[in-house]
Design a protein around this motif. Sequence first.
Motif, PDB file in Angstrom:
ATOM      1  N   LYS A  21     -28.512 -77.535 -10.335  1.00  0.00           N
ATOM      2  CA  LYS A  21     -27.607 -77.829  -9.230  1.00  0.00           C
ATOM      3  C   LYS A  21     -26.448 -78.216  -9.442  1.00  0.00           C
ATOM      4  CE  LYS A  21     -32.180 -77.651  -5.729  1.00  0.00           C
ATOM      5  NZ  LYS A  21     -32.556 -78.309  -5.092  1.00  0.00           N
ATOM      6  N   LEU A  22     -26.258 -79.516  -9.614  1.00  0.00           N
ATOM      7  CA  LEU A  22     -25.147 -79.834 -10.282  1.00  0.00           C
ATOM      8  C   LEU A  22     -23.989 -79.203 -11.247  1.00  0.00           C
ATOM      9  CD1 LEU A  22     -26.617 -83.772 -12.033  1.00  0.00           C
ATOM     10  CD2 LEU A  22     -25.267 -82.985  -9.332  1.00  0.00           C
ATOM     11  N   GLU A  23     -24.540 -78.613 -12.392  1.00  0.00           N
ATOM     12  CA  GLU A  23     -23.504 -77.499 -12.912  1.00  0.00           C
ATOM     13  C   GLU A  23     -22.982 -77.024 -12.037  1.00  0.00           C
ATOM     14  OE1 GLU A  23     -21.592 -75.986 -16.641  1.00  0.00           O
ATOM     15  OE2 GLU A  23     -22.474 -78.042 -15.942  1.00  0.00           O
ATOM     16  N   ILE A  24     -24.049 -75.695 -11.205  1.00  0.00           N
ATOM     17  CA  ILE A  24     -23.529 -75.136 -10.072  1.00  0.00           C
ATOM     18  C   ILE A  24     -22.068 -75.436  -9.273  1.00  0.00           C
ATOM     19  CG2 ILE A  24     -23.766 -73.553  -7.982  1.00  0.00           C
ATOM     20  CD1 ILE A  24     -26.951 -72.898  -9.854  1.00  0.00           C
ATOM     21  N   GLU A  25     -22.581 -76.426  -8.834  1.00  0.00           N
ATOM     22  CA  GLU A  25     -21.841 -77.548  -8.342  1.00  0.00           C
ATOM     23  C   GLU A  25     -20.202 -77.867  -8.621  1.00  0.00           C
ATOM     24  OE1 GLU A  25     -23.235 -80.866  -5.986  1.00  0.00           O
ATOM     25  OE2 GLU A  25     -25.078 -79.374  -5.188  1.00  0.00           O
TER      26      GLU A  25
ATOM     27  N   GLU B 121     -37.227 -71.498 -10.681  1.00  0.00           N
ATOM     28  CA  GLU B 121     -37.449 -73.000 -10.965  1.00  0.00           C
ATOM     29  C   GLU B 121     -36.063 -73.560 -11.344  1.00  0.00           C
ATOM     30  OE1 GLU B 121     -40.869 -72.574 -12.949  1.00  0.00           O
ATOM     31  OE2 GLU B 121     -42.347 -72.063 -11.844  1.00  0.00           O
ATOM     32  N   LYS B 122     -35.398 -73.039 -12.239  1.00  0.00           N
ATOM     33  CA  LYS B 122     -34.516 -73.619 -13.095  1.00  0.00           C
ATOM     34  C   LYS B 122     -33.290 -73.676 -12.385  1.00  0.00           C
ATOM     35  CE  LYS B 122     -36.069 -73.511 -17.675  1.00  0.00           C
ATOM     36  NZ  LYS B 122     -35.369 -74.196 -18.609  1.00  0.00           N
ATOM     37  N   LEU B 123     -33.254 -72.942 -11.431  1.00  0.00           N
ATOM     38  CA  LEU B 123     -32.201 -72.569 -10.054  1.00  0.00           C
ATOM     39  C   LEU B 123     -32.536 -74.112  -9.360  1.00  0.00           C
ATOM     40  CD1 LEU B 123     -31.111 -69.554  -9.154  1.00  0.00           C
ATOM     41  CD2 LEU B 123     -30.201 -71.192 -10.169  1.00  0.00           C
ATOM     42  N   GLN B 124     -33.729 -74.953  -9.122  1.00  0.00           N
ATOM     43  CA  GLN B 124     -33.727 -75.460  -8.451  1.00  0.00           C
ATOM     44  C   GLN B 124     -34.258 -77.289  -8.683  1.00  0.00           C
ATOM     45  OE1 GLN B 124     -34.308 -74.968  -4.567  1.00  0.00           O
ATOM     46  NE2 GLN B 124     -34.094 -72.905  -5.530  1.00  0.00           N
ATOM     47  N   THR B 125     -33.359 -77.419 -10.423  1.00  0.00           N
ATOM     48  CA  THR B 125     -33.820 -78.496 -11.094  1.00  0.00           C
ATOM     49  C   THR B 125     -32.111 -78.775 -10.634  1.00  0.00           C
ATOM     50  OG1 THR B 125     -32.781 -77.506 -13.368  1.00  0.00           O
ATOM     51  CG2 THR B 125     -34.819 -77.491 -13.225  1.00  0.00           C
TER      52      THR B 125
ATOM     53  N   ARG C  68     -18.822 -76.011 -11.556  1.00  0.00           N
ATOM     54  CA  ARG C  68     -18.346 -75.074 -11.891  1.00  0.00           C
ATOM     55  C   ARG C  68     -18.115 -74.459 -10.779  1.00  0.00           C
ATOM     56  NH1 ARG C  68     -21.756 -71.135 -15.742  1.00  0.00           N
ATOM     57  NH2 ARG C  68     -22.156 -72.912 -17.457  1.00  0.00           N
ATOM     58  N   ILE C  69     -18.116 -74.749  -9.096  1.00  0.00           N
ATOM     59  CA  ILE C  69     -18.021 -74.018  -7.965  1.00  0.00           C
ATOM     60  C   ILE C  69     -16.505 -74.961  -7.449  1.00  0.00           C
ATOM     61  CG2 ILE C  69     -18.169 -74.001  -5.192  1.00  0.00           C
ATOM     62  CD1 ILE C  69     -20.597 -73.269  -5.594  1.00  0.00           C
ATOM     63  N   ALA C  70     -16.991 -76.449  -8.125  1.00  0.00           N
ATOM     64  CA  ALA C  70     -15.477 -76.858  -7.297  1.00  0.00           C
ATOM     65  C   ALA C  70     -14.531 -76.289  -8.756  1.00  0.00           C
ATOM     66  CB  ALA C  70     -15.930 -78.013  -8.028  1.00  0.00           C
ATOM     67  N   GLU C  71     -14.755 -76.715  -9.952  1.00  0.00           N
ATOM     68  CA  GLU C  71     -13.513 -75.816 -10.323  1.00  0.00           C
ATOM     69  C   GLU C  71     -13.327 -74.473  -9.857  1.00  0.00           C
ATOM     70  OE1 GLU C  71     -15.778 -75.986 -14.883  1.00  0.00           O
ATOM     71  OE2 GLU C  71     -14.908 -78.166 -14.897  1.00  0.00           O
ATOM     72  N   GLY C  72     -13.897 -73.954 -10.334  1.00  0.00           N
ATOM     73  CA  GLY C  72     -12.742 -73.029  -9.277  1.00  0.00           C
ATOM     74  C   GLY C  72     -12.821 -72.701  -8.244  1.00  0.00           C
ATOM     75  N   LEU C  73     -13.304 -73.506  -7.338  1.00  0.00           N
ATOM     76  CA  LEU C  73     -11.800 -73.175  -6.357  1.00  0.00           C
ATOM     77  C   LEU C  73     -10.927 -74.305  -6.541  1.00  0.00           C
ATOM     78  CD1 LEU C  73     -14.333 -74.867  -3.116  1.00  0.00           C
ATOM     79  CD2 LEU C  73     -13.108 -72.714  -3.486  1.00  0.00           C
ATOM     80  N   LYS C  74     -10.841 -75.254  -7.375  1.00  0.00           N
ATOM     81  CA  LYS C  74      -9.780 -76.021  -7.385  1.00  0.00           C
ATOM     82  C   LYS C  74      -8.675 -75.209  -8.362  1.00  0.00           C
ATOM     83  CE  LYS C  74      -8.178 -79.850 -10.382  1.00  0.00           C
ATOM     84  NZ  LYS C  74      -8.600 -80.685 -11.320  1.00  0.00           N
TER      85      LYS C  74
END
Length: 174
Positions: A43-47, A35-39, A49-55
């Motif tokens: 989702k924005l926090e995951i994106e 449920e939390k993952l669907q908020t 962190r993914i963007a920071e990780g990719l960068k």
Amino acid sequence: MTVSGNEASPEEDLTLLDEETARRIEEAVRRNVEEKLQTEEVKLEIERRIAEGLKKMYEDVEVQLEKEKQEMLAEARRKLVSILCPLLYEKDNQWKREELDKMPEENRRREEESQGKDALELQRKEEERQRESEMIRRQKEESAQREKLEDEQPAYQINSMGKNKSRANSCMNS
């Protein structure tokens, strides 16, 4: 006490109860996480962190590639220097030998050129001396001719005067 086939011992009941509780807690946690993952916020926090990780990953790869590139360039320069230095040294020595070989010929050419200039200058001076000598000779001849004419003129004048006097005397006598 003996336990009959359908009856479970209190320990078994506790174990089953513990397992069931753990399963239910795990299921509740899983549902809660889903449920939390669907908020939107998660989702924005995951994106993010993914963007920071990719960068960061791209930056790390870029730094690593630049480091490898510089190492390769340095190695290529070392190889090039090790190959070219002997060639350049040999070429430089060959050029120096050629220049040294040319020196006697160049010195001979310069000496001939200098001698030619000296000969021309000597010839020019000799011609100038001859012109001056010729001019002096002419001046002497002209001077001698003038003196001769001057010496002859007074004698002619004296003779002319003498004849005029005798004529004058003869006119008077008559």
